[in-house]
Write an enzyme that holds these catalytic residues in place. Structure first.
Site, PDB file in Angstrom:
ATOM      1  N   ASN A   1       0.871  -1.184   0.000  1.00 19.58           N
ATOM      2  CA  ASN A   1       0.000   0.000   0.000  1.00 19.58           C
ATOM      3  C   ASN A   1       0.902   1.226   0.000  1.00 19.58           C
ATOM      4  O   ASN A   1       1.461   1.591   1.026  1.00 19.58           O
ATOM      5  CB  ASN A   1      -0.889  -0.022   1.256  1.00 19.58           C
ATOM      6  CG  ASN A   1      -1.724   1.251   1.375  1.00 19.58           C
ATOM      7  OD1 ASN A   1      -1.846   2.013   0.415  1.00 19.58           O
ATOM      8  ND2 ASN A   1      -2.294   1.470   2.545  1.00 19.58           N
ATOM      9  N   TRP A   2       1.012   1.838  -1.171  1.00 17.34           N
ATOM     10  CA  TRP A   2       1.922   2.987  -1.297  1.00 17.34           C
ATOM     11  C   TRP A   2       1.354   4.249  -0.650  1.00 17.34           C
ATOM     12  O   TRP A   2       2.047   5.247  -0.528  1.00 17.34           O
ATOM     13  CB  TRP A   2       2.210   3.274  -2.769  1.00 17.34           C
ATOM     14  CG  TRP A   2       3.107   2.282  -3.440  1.00 17.34           C
ATOM     15  CD1 TRP A   2       3.786   1.237  -2.860  1.00 17.34           C
ATOM     16  CD2 TRP A   2       3.436   2.247  -4.838  1.00 17.34           C
ATOM     17  NE1 TRP A   2       4.511   0.572  -3.809  1.00 17.34           N
ATOM     18  CE2 TRP A   2       4.326   1.154  -5.028  1.00 17.34           C
ATOM     19  CE3 TRP A   2       3.071   3.016  -5.946  1.00 17.34           C
ATOM     20  CZ2 TRP A   2       4.845   0.830  -6.284  1.00 17.34           C
ATOM     21  CZ3 TRP A   2       3.586   2.693  -7.201  1.00 17.34           C
ATOM     22  CH2 TRP A   2       4.459   1.622  -7.357  1.00 17.34           C
ATOM     23  N   LYS A   3       0.075   4.228  -0.306  1.00 24.09           N
ATOM     24  CA  LYS A   3      -0.593   5.434   0.226  1.00 24.09           C
ATOM     25  C   LYS A   3      -0.342   6.610  -0.724  1.00 24.09           C
ATOM     26  O   LYS A   3      -0.253   6.404  -1.929  1.00 24.09           O
ATOM     27  CB  LYS A   3      -0.119   5.719   1.648  1.00 24.09           C
ATOM     28  CG  LYS A   3      -0.146   4.482   2.544  1.00 24.09           C
ATOM     29  CD  LYS A   3      -0.042   4.810   3.995  1.00 24.09           C
ATOM     30  CE  LYS A   3       0.059   3.520   4.790  1.00 24.09           C
ATOM     31  NZ  LYS A   3      -0.169   3.696   6.196  1.00 24.09           N
TER      32      LYS A   3
ATOM     33  N   HIS B   1      -9.763   1.313   4.379  1.00 24.17           N
ATOM     34  CA  HIS B   1      -8.520   1.469   5.148  1.00 24.17           C
ATOM     35  C   HIS B   1      -8.792   2.415   6.316  1.00 24.17           C
ATOM     36  O   HIS B   1      -9.569   3.362   6.206  1.00 24.17           O
ATOM     37  CB  HIS B   1      -7.416   2.044   4.249  1.00 24.17           C
ATOM     38  CG  HIS B   1      -6.065   1.985   4.881  1.00 24.17           C
ATOM     39  ND1 HIS B   1      -5.644   2.917   5.810  1.00 24.17           N
ATOM     40  CD2 HIS B   1      -5.042   1.100   4.735  1.00 24.17           C
ATOM     41  CE1 HIS B   1      -4.417   2.591   6.211  1.00 24.17           C
ATOM     42  NE2 HIS B   1      -4.028   1.507   5.578  1.00 24.17           N
TER      43      HIS B   1
ATOM     44  N   GLU C   1      -7.204   4.783   7.485  1.00 27.41           N
ATOM     45  CA  GLU C   1      -6.962   6.208   7.189  1.00 27.41           C
ATOM     46  C   GLU C   1      -8.159   6.818   6.463  1.00 27.41           C
ATOM     47  O   GLU C   1      -8.485   7.989   6.662  1.00 27.41           O
ATOM     48  CB  GLU C   1      -5.659   6.351   6.381  1.00 27.41           C
ATOM     49  CG  GLU C   1      -4.450   6.102   7.272  1.00 27.41           C
ATOM     50  CD  GLU C   1      -3.221   5.561   6.568  1.00 27.41           C
ATOM     51  OE1 GLU C   1      -3.127   5.633   5.325  1.00 27.41           O
ATOM     52  OE2 GLU C   1      -2.330   5.040   7.285  1.00 27.41           O
TER      53      GLU C   1
ATOM     54  N   GLU D   1      -6.097  -4.962  10.401  1.00 23.88           N
ATOM     55  CA  GLU D   1      -5.074  -3.940  10.580  1.00 23.88           C
ATOM     56  C   GLU D   1      -5.366  -3.150  11.854  1.00 23.88           C
ATOM     57  O   GLU D   1      -6.110  -2.152  11.812  1.00 23.88           O
ATOM     58  CB  GLU D   1      -5.092  -2.969   9.395  1.00 23.88           C
ATOM     59  CG  GLU D   1      -4.716  -3.584   8.072  1.00 23.88           C
ATOM     60  CD  GLU D   1      -4.018  -2.578   7.173  1.00 23.88           C
ATOM     61  OE1 GLU D   1      -2.919  -2.867   6.722  1.00 23.88           O
ATOM     62  OE2 GLU D   1      -4.564  -1.485   6.964  1.00 23.88           O
TER      63      GLU D   1
ATOM     64  N   GLY E   1       1.939   2.094  10.800  1.00 23.28           N
ATOM     65  CA  GLY E   1       2.929   3.171  10.694  1.00 23.28           C
ATOM     66  C   GLY E   1       3.607   3.526  12.001  1.00 23.28           C
ATOM     67  O   GLY E   1       4.270   4.553  12.105  1.00 23.28           O
TER      68      GLY E   1
ATOM     69  N   SER F   1       2.874  -2.360  10.495  1.00 20.07           N
ATOM     70  CA  SER F   1       4.310  -2.406  10.799  1.00 20.07           C
ATOM     71  C   SER F   1       4.966  -3.742  10.459  1.00 20.07           C
ATOM     72  O   SER F   1       5.878  -4.194  11.157  1.00 20.07           O
ATOM     73  CB  SER F   1       4.558  -2.023  12.263  1.00 20.07           C
ATOM     74  OG  SER F   1       4.157  -0.672  12.488  1.00 20.07           O
TER      75      SER F   1
ATOM     76  N   GLY G   1       2.469  -1.027   4.415  1.00 24.05           N
ATOM     77  CA  GLY G   1       2.615   0.377   4.032  1.00 24.05           C
ATOM     78  C   GLY G   1       4.085   0.749   3.928  1.00 24.05           C
ATOM     79  O   GLY G   1       4.733   0.537   2.901  1.00 24.05           O
ATOM     80  N   GLY G   2       4.644   1.266   5.018  1.00 24.53           N
ATOM     81  CA  GLY G   2       5.999   1.823   5.016  1.00 24.53           C
ATOM     82  C   GLY G   2       7.051   0.916   4.390  1.00 24.53           C
ATOM     83  O   GLY G   2       7.852   1.360   3.561  1.00 24.53           O
TER      84      GLY G   2
HETATM   85  C1  PEP Z   1      -1.123   0.129   5.957  1.00 25.50           C
HETATM   86  O1  PEP Z   1      -1.150   1.292   5.675  1.00 25.50           O
HETATM   87  O2  PEP Z   1      -2.008  -0.609   5.530  1.00 25.50           O
HETATM   88  C2  PEP Z   1      -0.029  -0.366   6.807  1.00 25.50           C
HETATM   89  C3  PEP Z   1      -0.139  -1.572   7.303  1.00 25.50           C
HETATM   90  O3  PEP Z   1       1.013   0.484   7.044  1.00 25.50           O
HETATM   91  P1  PEP Z   1       2.401   0.125   7.777  1.00 25.50           P
HETATM   92  O4  PEP Z   1       2.918  -1.147   7.167  1.00 25.50           O
HETATM   93  O5  PEP Z   1       3.300   1.300   7.467  1.00 25.50           O
HETATM   94  O6  PEP Z   1       2.124  -0.016   9.223  1.00 25.50           O
END
Ligand code: PEP
Length: 252
Positions: free
Chosen positions: A5-7, A91, A93, A165, A171, A211, A232-233
């Protein structure tokens, strides 16, 4: 399934460089579906670069109506038109920053499945909810809400993905323990069995997100009910995401 997930990151040229770098590093991986959830502005480019590969290009959001006076929105036919095969729905966010409700998430899930887009439906509790013992109340409520609109009898289990999640893990570097991930995901699968039958529940893939990093991916993916990760990250660099995909193939 391992999903990036590049956001709200990457210009089109950066997306292209990423895909060029990623593909050779995952070409020998078997048994793991790989998806890249890109911003709308580079989704078409990612989709055309991955068309003849096993990588699925996906969007991070869409609206459940097909066309009309919905300024700023993008519909399922538009996503299909640029070559998307999947879409993230609900999501945290989007729920927290953009006010998406359980009902919107449910409508989007139904529309995605009818359009032939694989929805990755996100659920998860906040830290406050976990600390006050309301994790399952929150997560089960979000899952049940999807089935207020979705008829499990009309959808094959393979055609829908859930992602557990926990909001406190996204994050933050504060990854859920493998046991906590298994506990939540196992309970989600049991609930899916109740709502859609054992056969359906057995085929739905349930991912963990929050994470995930190369150092923790193996033990989380080794949990019996965890079918992959939404990242994500650690998905923003092609090398790191490739490591995760390879690590998941070994751990799962
Ligand atoms: C996400 O945004 O779906 C996510 C899991 O982010 P991260 O891996 O950065 O925690």
């Amino acid at each position: 399934m391992m999903a990036a997930n590049w956001k709200m990151n990457k210009l089109a040229d950066e997306a292209e460089e990423y895909v060029v770098r990623l593909l050779p590093q995952i070409s020998n991986v078997e048994g793991v579906d790989v998806a890249i959830f890109a911003p709308f502005t580079c989704l078409g480019r990612v989709a055309s670069m991955t068309r003849d590969t096993a990588v699925i290009a996906g969007a991070q959001n869409f609206y459940y109506e097909d066309s009309g006076a919905f300024t700023g929105e993008v519909s399922a036919p538009m996503l299909k038109d640029v070559g998307a095969g999947a879409v993230i729905v609900g999501h945290s966010e989007r729920r927290e920053i953009f006010g998406e409700t359980d009902e919107m998430v449910a409508r989007k899930t139904v529309r995605a499945t009818k359009a032939g887009l694989l929805p990755v439906v996100c659920v998860g509790e906040t830290k406050e909810e976990r600390d006050s013992g309301r994790m399952w109340e929150k997560v089960s409520g979000q899952v049940r809400a999807v089935f207020e609109h979705l008829d499990a009898g009309e959808v094959a289990g393979e055609d829908i993905v859930f992602a557990y999640e926990p909001v406190w893990a996204i994050g933050t570097g504060d990854v859920a323990s493998p046991e906590d991930a298994q506990d939540a995901i196992g309970r989600i699968r049991d609930l899916l069995g109740e709502l859609g039958g054992e056969n359906f529940a057995g085929k739905v893939r349930i991912l963990y997100g929050g994470s995930v990093k190369p150092g923790n991916v193996g033990e989380i993916m080794a949990q019996v009910d965890v079918d992959g990760g939404l990242v994500g990250g650690a998905s923003l660099e092609a090398d790191s995401f490739a490591e995760l995909v390879n690590g998941a193939a070994e751990g799962g």
